[in-house]
Design an enzyme around this catalytic site. Structure first.
Site, PDB file in Angstrom:
ATOM      1  N   PHE A 115       2.653   2.530  -4.816  1.00 13.71           N
ATOM      2  CA  PHE A 115       3.558   3.651  -5.090  1.00 13.71           C
ATOM      3  C   PHE A 115       3.843   3.716  -6.579  1.00 13.71           C
ATOM      4  CE2 PHE A 115       4.461   2.411  -0.734  1.00 13.71           C
ATOM      5  CZ  PHE A 115       4.446   3.627  -0.079  1.00 13.71           C
TER       6      PHE A 115
ATOM      7  N   VAL B   4       2.708  -4.403  -0.663  1.00 10.53           N
ATOM      8  CA  VAL B   4       3.135  -3.160  -1.303  1.00 10.53           C
ATOM      9  C   VAL B   4       3.080  -3.385  -2.810  1.00 10.53           C
ATOM     10  CG1 VAL B   4       5.066  -1.566  -1.619  1.00 10.53           C
ATOM     11  CG2 VAL B   4       4.656  -2.603   0.637  1.00 10.53           C
ATOM     12  N   GLU B   5       2.578  -2.396  -3.523  1.00  8.05           N
ATOM     13  CA  GLU B   5       2.569  -2.424  -4.985  1.00  8.05           C
ATOM     14  C   GLU B   5       3.429  -1.276  -5.490  1.00  8.05           C
ATOM     15  OE1 GLU B   5      -0.409  -1.553  -8.790  1.00  8.05           O
ATOM     16  OE2 GLU B   5      -1.208  -1.486  -6.759  1.00  8.05           O
ATOM     17  N   ILE B   6       4.226  -1.560  -6.516  1.00  6.16           N
ATOM     18  CA  ILE B   6       4.943  -0.521  -7.250  1.00  6.16           C
ATOM     19  C   ILE B   6       4.407  -0.594  -8.673  1.00  6.16           C
ATOM     20  CG2 ILE B   6       7.174   0.386  -7.974  1.00  6.16           C
ATOM     21  CD1 ILE B   6       6.967   0.216  -4.924  1.00  6.16           C
TER      22      ILE B   6
END
Length: 173
Positions: free
Chosen positions: A86, A130-132
């Site tokens: 994201f 999850v990657e930010i």
């Protein structure tokens, strides 16, 4: 059906990802309270437990595992593992919030031609990563060398200085 170069299946956009969960309730809590997704209606004809969530133009379909106790749980945060990414407005604000929520994460930085991309990786309750990131700092350039897009107008000057004039003029038009 005639093939179209570059889009043989005539795709329009990413619709959703599906994730098998140990606990639908825990996953709903994570995706709504950590990532800001909103629960939406799912078809009543489904004969299995699950939930649909939506935000940022994509859906996440949570599916209750038939054997939750047998699901492996990843604990090592490996940026080279499967993940969803994201884009964020402020890496500092995200990192501060993750610390407040006591979510274990791994920070990474990528550099390409003087442009830096910061990344934060962490797991959902089932170990899905999850990657930010602030990945829009990096221009998207095809292997043929043509600019496809740049999400960030701020970095357009940097891109223009590093690319040939013909590529950059296409971007600024």
């Amino acid at each position: 059906m005639k093939e179209t170069a570059g889009n043989p299946l005539h795709l329009k956009s990413l619709n959703h990802i599906s994730l098998v969960c140990r606990s639908i309730e825990e996953s709903i809590n994570f995706y709504t309270n950590v990532l800001g997704f909103i629960p939406i209606r799912r078809p009543g004809s489904f004969d299995f437990d699950g939930a649909w969530l939506f935000n940022y133009g994509i859906g996440i379909h949570l599916l209750q595992s038939e054997h939750p106790d047998n699901m492996p749980k990843k604990t090592e945060i490996n940026p080279k593992d499967n993940h969803i990414s994201f884009q964020c407005e402020s890496m500092g604000a995200v990192e501060k919030k993750l610390k407040e929520m006591e979510i274990v994460y791994k920070r990474q930085r990528v550099e390409e031609g003087g442009i830096y991309v910061d990344q934060l990786f962490f797991h959902d309750p089932d170990g899905f990563m999850v990657e930010i990131c602030n990945c829009d700092n990096l221009p998207v350039i095809s292997l043929a060398g043509e600019m496809i897009r740049s999400c960030s107008r701020i970095n357009l000057d940097i891109i223009s200085q590093q690319q040939s004039p013909s590529i950059c003029s296409a971007v600024t038009q």
